[in-house]
Write a protein that holds these residues in place. Structure first.
Motif, mmCIF file in Angstrom:
data_model
loop_
_atom_site.group_PDB
_atom_site.id
_atom_site.type_symbol
_atom_site.label_atom_id
_atom_site.label_comp_id
_atom_site.label_asym_id
_atom_site.label_seq_id
_atom_site.Cartn_x
_atom_site.Cartn_y
_atom_site.Cartn_z
ATOM 1 N N ALA A 103 -4.389 1.128 -3.264
ATOM 2 C CA ALA A 103 -3.798 1.110 -1.851
ATOM 3 C C ALA A 103 -2.462 1.652 -1.945
ATOM 4 C CB ALA A 103 -4.256 0.138 -1.195
ATOM 5 N N ASP A 104 -1.607 1.000 -2.800
ATOM 6 C CA ASP A 104 -0.154 1.423 -2.802
ATOM 7 C C ASP A 104 0.413 2.109 -4.160
ATOM 8 O OD1 ASP A 104 -0.750 -0.518 -4.981
ATOM 9 O OD2 ASP A 104 0.537 -2.054 -4.437
ATOM 10 N N ASN A 105 -0.673 2.851 -4.770
ATOM 11 C CA ASN A 105 -0.128 3.815 -5.811
ATOM 12 C C ASN A 105 0.709 3.242 -6.932
ATOM 13 O OD1 ASN A 105 -1.745 5.915 -4.887
ATOM 14 N ND2 ASN A 105 -0.150 7.069 -3.815
ATOM 15 N N ASP A 106 0.344 2.046 -7.161
ATOM 16 C CA ASP A 106 1.227 1.329 -8.336
ATOM 17 C C ASP A 106 0.574 1.492 -9.695
ATOM 18 O OD1 ASP A 106 -0.948 -0.545 -7.897
ATOM 19 O OD2 ASP A 106 0.309 -2.166 -7.820
ATOM 20 N N GLY A 107 -0.565 2.108 -9.730
ATOM 21 C CA GLY A 107 -1.541 2.343 -11.039
ATOM 22 C C GLY A 107 -2.416 1.248 -11.235
ATOM 23 N N PHE A 108 -2.680 0.239 -10.271
ATOM 24 C CA PHE A 108 -3.710 -0.788 -10.561
ATOM 25 C C PHE A 108 -4.495 -0.771 -9.265
ATOM 26 C CE2 PHE A 108 0.158 -1.989 -13.072
ATOM 27 C CZ PHE A 108 -0.347 -2.358 -14.242
ATOM 28 N N LEU A 109 -5.902 -1.157 -9.415
ATOM 29 C CA LEU A 109 -6.702 -1.083 -8.645
ATOM 30 C C LEU A 109 -6.713 -2.254 -7.675
ATOM 31 C CD1 LEU A 109 -10.118 0.471 -10.545
ATOM 32 C CD2 LEU A 109 -8.609 1.686 -8.619
ATOM 33 N N ASP A 110 -6.700 -1.928 -6.374
ATOM 34 C CA ASP A 110 -6.839 -2.960 -5.511
ATOM 35 C C ASP A 110 -8.206 -3.188 -4.786
ATOM 36 O OD1 ASP A 110 -3.845 -3.283 -5.451
ATOM 37 O OD2 ASP A 110 -3.688 -1.410 -4.361
ATOM 38 N N TYR A 138 -4.496 -7.169 -3.095
ATOM 39 C CA TYR A 138 -3.915 -6.434 -3.889
ATOM 40 C C TYR A 138 -3.731 -6.809 -5.256
ATOM 41 C CZ TYR A 138 -1.640 -3.082 -0.525
ATOM 42 O OH TYR A 138 -1.169 -2.192 0.171
ATOM 43 N N ASN A 139 -3.610 -5.984 -6.458
ATOM 44 C CA ASN A 139 -3.663 -6.306 -7.674
ATOM 45 C C ASN A 139 -2.135 -6.295 -8.129
ATOM 46 O OD1 ASN A 139 -3.640 -6.015 -10.493
ATOM 47 N ND2 ASN A 139 -5.475 -4.754 -10.280
ATOM 48 N N ASP A 140 -1.989 -7.599 -8.834
ATOM 49 C CA ASP A 140 -0.460 -7.918 -9.124
ATOM 50 C C ASP A 140 -0.099 -7.283 -10.372
ATOM 51 O OD1 ASP A 140 -1.783 -9.102 -11.276
ATOM 52 O OD2 ASP A 140 -0.922 -10.849 -10.856
ATOM 53 N N GLY A 141 -0.721 -6.342 -11.057
ATOM 54 C CA GLY A 141 -0.362 -5.332 -12.118
ATOM 55 C C GLY A 141 -1.055 -6.007 -13.278
ATOM 56 N N GLU A 142 -1.587 -7.353 -13.111
ATOM 57 C CA GLU A 142 -2.132 -7.881 -14.378
ATOM 58 C C GLU A 142 -3.305 -8.339 -14.477
ATOM 59 O OE1 GLU A 142 0.304 -11.180 -15.469
ATOM 60 O OE2 GLU A 142 2.154 -10.287 -15.859
ATOM 61 N N GLY A 143 -4.000 -7.681 -13.382
ATOM 62 C CA GLY A 143 -5.679 -7.857 -13.105
ATOM 63 C C GLY A 143 -5.874 -9.049 -12.235
ATOM 64 N N LYS A 144 -4.634 -9.853 -11.581
ATOM 65 C CA LYS A 144 -4.836 -11.003 -10.608
ATOM 66 C C LYS A 144 -4.817 -10.481 -9.315
ATOM 67 C CE LYS A 144 -3.307 -15.626 -9.974
ATOM 68 N NZ LYS A 144 -2.300 -16.568 -10.166
ATOM 69 N N TYR A 145 -5.477 -10.940 -8.171
ATOM 70 C CA TYR A 145 -5.454 -10.469 -6.779
ATOM 71 C C TYR A 145 -4.834 -11.459 -6.006
ATOM 72 C CZ TYR A 145 -8.431 -6.622 -8.168
ATOM 73 O OH TYR A 145 -8.674 -5.320 -8.513
ATOM 74 N N TRP A 146 -4.156 -10.943 -5.209
ATOM 75 C CA TRP A 146 -3.514 -11.836 -3.830
ATOM 76 C C TRP A 146 -4.018 -11.142 -2.600
ATOM 77 C CZ3 TRP A 146 0.233 -9.542 -0.838
ATOM 78 C CH2 TRP A 146 0.781 -8.394 -1.472
ATOM 79 N N GLU A 147 -4.182 -12.346 -1.575
ATOM 80 C CA GLU A 147 -4.537 -11.849 -0.419
ATOM 81 C C GLU A 147 -3.500 -10.848 0.388
ATOM 82 O OE1 GLU A 147 -6.501 -11.800 3.123
ATOM 83 O OE2 GLU A 147 -7.330 -13.004 1.653
#
Length: 627
Positions: free
Chosen positions: A389-396, A417-426
């Motif tokens: 969603a935010d084009n940071d290179g990690f799948l949301d 959202y994906n925090d860049g390490e495969g962990k999600y936050w609301e």
């Protein structure tokens, strides 16, 4: 008794429910008269006192357990209390005892129409048909039955849509459940397959903005209405069709001539262990073929390993994916950027979704995001999608569904959202207010501004478009594949089933090509160093240093067409010569070409037999030019 009944009904008709206590006196006079209890129940129902209404109506059911009108009132009380499943159950039981009861049939149809599952939509039509037959003058029932027979085809003109269904030739009767674009005949134009309550439809894209129905000629004769996928499951170069149907899965193998043959039982995909509701595909164990992950109606999951040549084996128990039940939808994607395709599985019973991390064909549950996923409790997850969603290179992650007690309640769509390490936050607060939940989601960059937007089909059939504003602040890259349609029959034109890798510094991403284009976020990186495509035939191609913020088209390059001749010299094989020729004897010069030219008769076939110490014998077949 008659006086008190008449006065009570009159008060109700005058919308004076508080004065309708006349029914209390009626009960005193006739304690076993069911309408004496049912009418107070109706009175309290109109007053909004649902608990009291249910109490009286339950007593009325005790006095007359087979009375359809009382059962209908009790179902309305359940509905008012937000317990739609209990309402549905009460009506189904009543209909078995009082078939056909027109009012019960109509009310059941209303509940089924508001239930996302395809089989429920089919039941809605089945219940409306006898209502229309019994009351042909009932316009409301007729419209409910027939309103589902229109198709829409929205053409995108720079972010503005126009319905082109009539001009394109899309028109058929019956209620549609799903639609899937796929180039089944490999001519470079996306065809359309639609599941329908009456009969499924296959439309061939003529390439001139028109669709021609070819269902009968194709051999696809079914009204199975489950989720569908088009993929090259037998690795012969064309797209096969798999329908995760409610009663039995259907696997239509593509014959490469515009026709299909159904062979689910022979392929091992018929689904004897449960009726399927959702399906995902991909090379999950990285062995070069497409495997199948399926969810059944009872919620259990099944994993089918591709054995090649169109055959599959259920190895669920050895993959760590067996579940007890309650599963709803599947999303496939490499959410932790380790090069393996992972799963997200939603739940229909109000539990949070589950992430399954791929460890090379064996899966383990990733619980690091469970605290974030807790916000989706009391929600039935009907669909889900991985996207950046935010084009940071990690799948949301986007999950759409319905509140457990009501399909129409808002707040049943979640963004993580994906925090860049495969962990999600609301991150659901970034979504606009939504009046209801959703039954299906699709993500694509409809306005071509570089970020992914959301199409959401609401729980009550409303279509909403959620535009992404701000996702294009990071860089991106879009990849489209173009397979050869002449000279090679091993890849389909849009490269469905191929693997695309993008490497940009320390950022490595992998996408399965399940659609004609793949979107990659690059974050703040200026460019990617490499786009690597592994076609479905296993051949890799590389595009070096592509520019950012653009769409690149990677065309297939024919490789490996010139064989070499080796001979056994008594100790080892040694090179003799290269063998150059246009085609093998009897083989078309262009395998995917429309003109079937063949090698001429004086092409020479040489067969060399040799013996090696490590095997009984070796057979090498080569094709030599004439001498």
């Amino acid at each position: 008794m008659i006086i008190h009944r008449n006065l009570g009904l009159a008060y109700l008709e005058e919308n004076k429910p508080r004065e309708a206590a006349e029914f209390q006196t009626l009960i005193e006079l006739a304690p076993r008269e069911p309408l004496g209890y049912a009418n107070p129940g109706l009175t309290y129902l109109r007053m909004g006192q649902i608990e009291s209404a249910e109490k009286w109506l339950q007593e009325a059911v005790k006095q007359a357990p087979d009375h359809p009108d009382i059962a209908l009132l009790l179902a309305k009380a359940y509905e008012a209390a937000g317990r739609e499943r209990e309402a549905l159950r009460a009506l189904e039981i009543s209909l078995k005892k009082n078939s056909p009861h027109v009012r019960t049939l109509y009310q059941l149809a209303q509940y089924y129409l508001n239930t996302p599952a395809p089989e429920a939509q089919k039941k809605a039509e089945e219940n409306l048909t006898p209502v229309v037959n019994a009351l042909p003058g009932n316009v409301a029932a007729y419209l409910e039955k027939e309103k589902n027979s229109r198709q829409y085809l929205f053409a995108n003109d720079h972010g503005v849509f126009a319905d082109m269904a009539a001009q394109a030739g899309l028109a058929h009767a019956g209620r549609d459940f799903s639609a899937r674009f796929a180039d089944y005949d490999n001519d470079g134009f996306l065809d359309l397959f639609i599941t329908n309550a009456r009969a499924n439809k296959l439309y061939r894209n003529t390439g001139a903005g028109l669709f021609r129905e070819v269902t009968a000629a194709s051999g696809i004769r079914t009204n199975a209405t489950g989720q569908t996928v088009f993929a090259d499951l037998d690795h012969d170069g064309d797209l096969d069709l798999l329908i995760a149907a409610g009663a039995q899965n259907l696997f239509y193998r593509n014959n490469s001539d515009g026709t299909f043959v159904e062979m689910a039982a022979e392929a091992g995909l018929s689904g004897e262990k449960g009726m399927s509701r959702a399906v995902g595909f991909g090379d999950f164990n990285d062995d070069g073929d497409m495997d199948i992950f399926m969810i059944n109606q009872n919620g259990s999951t099944r994993y089918y390993d591709n054995l090649r040549q169109g055959y599959f084996r259920d190895i669920t128990e050895h993959t760590g994916l067996a579940t007890a039940g309650g599963s709803g939808a599947i999303a496939v994607g490499d959410y932790n950027n380790d090069g393996n395709l992972d799963f997200l599985v939603t739940d229909l019973t109000g539990k949070p979704p589950s992430l399954f991390r791929n460890r090379g064909g064996v899966f383990e549950k990733d619980t690091r995001s469970d605290s974030a996923f807790a916000s989706s409790r009391r929600m039935a997850g009907l669909d889900a999608a991985f996207f950046d969603a935010d084009n940071d290179g990690f799948l949301d992650l986007l999950i759409a569904g319905a509140a457990m007690d009501s399909l129409a309640k808002p707040g049943a769509v979640r963004l993580f959202y994906n925090d860049g390490e495969g962990k999600y936050w609301e991150a659901s607060s970034l979504l606009p207010p939504l009046p209801e939940g959703g039954r299906q989601v699709e993500v694509t960059d409809y306005d071509n501004d570089g970020d992914m937007d959301i199409f959401l089909a609401g729980a009550r059939d409303n279509l909403q478009l959620l535009r992404n504003d701000g996702g294009d602040m990071n860089n991106y890259l879009v990849v489209r594949l173009a397979g050869l349609r002449t000279g090679s029959g091993k890849n389909n034109y849009f490269g469905i089933g191929s693997k695309v890798e993008v490497k940009a510094g320390d950022l490595n991403q992998v996408r399965l090509m399940n659609e004609p284009i793949a979107h990659f976020g690059l974050g703040s990186r200026e460019r990617a160093e490499l786009v690597r495509v592994v076609w479905s035939n296993g051949v890799a191609q590389n595009w070096l240093n592509p520019e950012r913020n653009q769409t690149i088209v990677e065309s297939q390059i024919l490789k490996g067409s010139c064989p070499w001749l080796y001979a056994w010299n008594g100790e080892r094989y040694e090179f003799v010569t290269d063998v150059l020729w246009t085609s093998a004897l009897g083989m078309p010069l262009g395998i995917m070409g429309k003109e079937m030219g063949y090698a001429f008769a004086n092409s020479r076939t040489i067969i060399v037999f040799g013996f090696a110490p490590t095997c009984k014998f070796t057979v090498i077949i080569f094709f030599m030019p004439p001498t």
